[in-house]
Design an enzyme around this catalytic site. Structure first.
Site, PDB file in Angstrom:
ATOM      1  N   ASN A  12       0.850  -1.186   0.000  1.00  0.00           N
ATOM      2  CA  ASN A  12       0.000   0.000   0.000  1.00  0.00           C
ATOM      3  C   ASN A  12       0.887   1.238   0.000  1.00  0.00           C
ATOM      4  O   ASN A  12       2.118   1.124   0.059  1.00  0.00           O
ATOM      5  CB  ASN A  12      -0.967  -0.022   1.193  1.00  0.00           C
ATOM      6  CG  ASN A  12      -0.221  -0.047   2.504  1.00  0.00           C
ATOM      7  OD1 ASN A  12       0.442   0.905   2.868  1.00  0.00           O
ATOM      8  ND2 ASN A  12      -0.309  -1.175   3.218  1.00  0.00           N
ATOM      9  N   ARG A  13       0.277   2.405  -0.054  1.00  0.00           N
ATOM     10  CA  ARG A  13       1.037   3.645  -0.276  1.00  0.00           C
ATOM     11  C   ARG A  13       1.515   4.315   1.017  1.00  0.00           C
ATOM     12  O   ARG A  13       1.972   5.450   0.995  1.00  0.00           O
ATOM     13  CB  ARG A  13       0.189   4.613  -1.108  1.00  0.00           C
ATOM     14  CG  ARG A  13      -0.007   4.112  -2.533  1.00  0.00           C
ATOM     15  CD  ARG A  13      -0.685   5.136  -3.416  1.00  0.00           C
ATOM     16  NE  ARG A  13      -2.087   5.322  -3.049  1.00  0.00           N
ATOM     17  CZ  ARG A  13      -2.593   6.408  -2.505  1.00  0.00           C
ATOM     18  NH1 ARG A  13      -1.811   7.435  -2.238  1.00  0.00           N
ATOM     19  NH2 ARG A  13      -3.872   6.491  -2.216  1.00  0.00           N
TER      20      ARG A  13
END
Ligand code: CTP
Length: 414
Positions: free
Chosen positions: A222-223
């Protein structure tokens, strides 16, 4: 930097600390240059404020060069431009206001609240602790007026670094000599480590994303950048806590004084590292953006296009925060995060109860500037109070400021 760990520790001992160094008009002002160097050598950021008479003993240019910051000695910065030195900003900037040397005159002004020069104005505006290192001639020091100033200032909570005994500039011998710069610097280090509100508290913080491999090169991730978790770890260690930072793959340096950093990649590794240390902790903050699912089977070589399965079968990863909650002891505090895409209060309260948390911090991607990768965040803190909850919403702030708010709330600092 030498390879000796002791001297490296010494060099890092004031890293990230902001010190306003006040210099007053005493012959001992020449030692302030050495003191400024001792403080910056240990990692402190130093800004200098001098009384006008101090500038007759040592030049502002010398100090400005040593601390790599402009020196302030006047209320006005530029008479032509009409700009002034913001003493309030200076007073609020510092974690400590250290006045060394401090003359009898300045001590007396500190007692009465006189405000004849910039240094005294900074003193009156400072919200941080104040430390003074008096320096003067023997008879001035022993004079009843000076001794009374010292007592009053001590009573008001000002730290006094007693002058040393020895040969004085007047030729007299006795007490009044400014303590040596290395000794003052060590007292500053001790002051920071002993007076901090989270001294002796052990806290584990999880931060950053996890990566769940699909094959040798691909992963589910994920970011998350880890900025929020690292800001929390930094704030905790600034307040004296012994921090264990369990970090996913991020490009961030370890904050100053964080005791222990464990780098992990997967949710399983995060779980194992955290659960191992959790029983010895006073508090835990789960800020990591953990993948809830991982591929069931992982190829240890790179899969070529034609070998790639049509669907990747997934299985659940262990929920670290839920395990911390279920094994939480009465004296342990636990704070979790909930990242939502809508207003999210209901879902966050669900996590608070399900995972047995004391606090859940809700941030929602619906708010501009909140969530992953930004330097800012906008949070709502939900606290468990018996069977009820207490909700407190904050404005959009820098992640550093959010970290301050969250640590204050978790440990009831203010
Ligand atoms: N967390 C964790 N381990 C996991 C998943 C989440 O420790 N495997 C922690 C996160 O660090 C965060 C909190 O749990 O503090 C919230 O995570 P989230 O994934 O939103 O919680 P879930 O209960 O899985 O809720 P959802 O139904 O939204 O997925």
């Amino acid at each position: 930097m030498t390879g000796d760990p002791e001297s490296q520790n010494e060099l890092l001992s004031l890293l990230g600390r902001r010190i306003v160094l006040g210099i007053t008009g005493s012959i001992a002002a020449y030692k302030s240059a050495l003191l400024a160097r001792e403080l910056t050598r240990r990692g402190a950021e130093v800004r200098v404020v001098m009384t006008p008479s101090a500038t007759e003993f040592i030049t502002p240019l010398t100090l400005a060069t040593l601390v790599d910051n402009p020196v302030h000695s006047d209320f006005t910065e530029s008479k032509e431009k009409g700009t002034w030195t913001n003493h309030v900003e200076l007073g609020l900037w510092g974690d400590l206001f250290l006045i060394a040397p401090c003359t009898a005159q300045t001590m007396s002004a500190m007692v009465t609240g006189a405000c004849d020069n910039l240094l005294q104005a900074v003193f009156l505006s400072a919200r941080c602790p104040v430390m003074i290192a008096p320096a003067m001639d023997l008879d001035m020091f022993t004079n009843a007026a000076t001794q009374e100033s010292l007592h009053t200032l001590r009573d008001r909570g000002i730290e006094i670094i007693e002058p040393a005994s020895g040969l004085l500039a007047s030729g007299l011998e006795g007490k009044g000599r400014l303590e040596e710069p290395e000794v003052i610097a060590e007292k500053v280090v001790n002051f920071f480590s002993s007076s901090l509100p989270l001294k002796n508290k052990r806290v584990v913080v999880t931060a950053g994303p996890t990566q769940e491999p699909i094959d040798a090169v691909r992963y589910i991730g994920n970011r998350s950048t880890g900025k929020m978790g690292f800001a929390l770890a930094a704030r905790l260690s600034d307040l004296g806590a012994e921090v264990t930072l369990i970090a996913g793959p991020v490009a961030l340096p370890t904050p100053p004084r964080v005791k222990n950093r464990i780098d992990i990649k997967t949710a399983q590794e995060l779980y194992e590292a955290t659960i191992k240390v959790w029983p010895d902790m006073d508090a835990g903050i789960a800020c990591a953006a953990v993948a809830d699912l991982k591929p069931k089977s992982v190829s240890n070589v790179k899969l070529h296009k034609e070998e790639f399965p049509e669907a990747v079968e997934l299985e659940k990863t262990p929920d670290t925060l839920a395990s911390m909650g279920s094994s939480k002891k009465a004296n342990q505090l636990l704070m979790g995060f909930a990242l939502e895409t809508d207003d999210g209060i209901e879902s966050a309260v669900g996590k608070l109860n399900r995972k047995n948390l004391d606090f859940v911090v809700l941030n929602t991607l619906a708010d501009d500037g909140a969530g992953f990768s930004h330097d800012t965040n906008k949070v709502t803190v939900i606290k468990k109070v018996g069977v009820d909850t207490e909700i407190r919403s904050f404005e959009l702030k820098s992640k550093k400021e959010v970290a301050r708010d969250l640590i204050d709330i978790l440990f009831q600092i203010k």
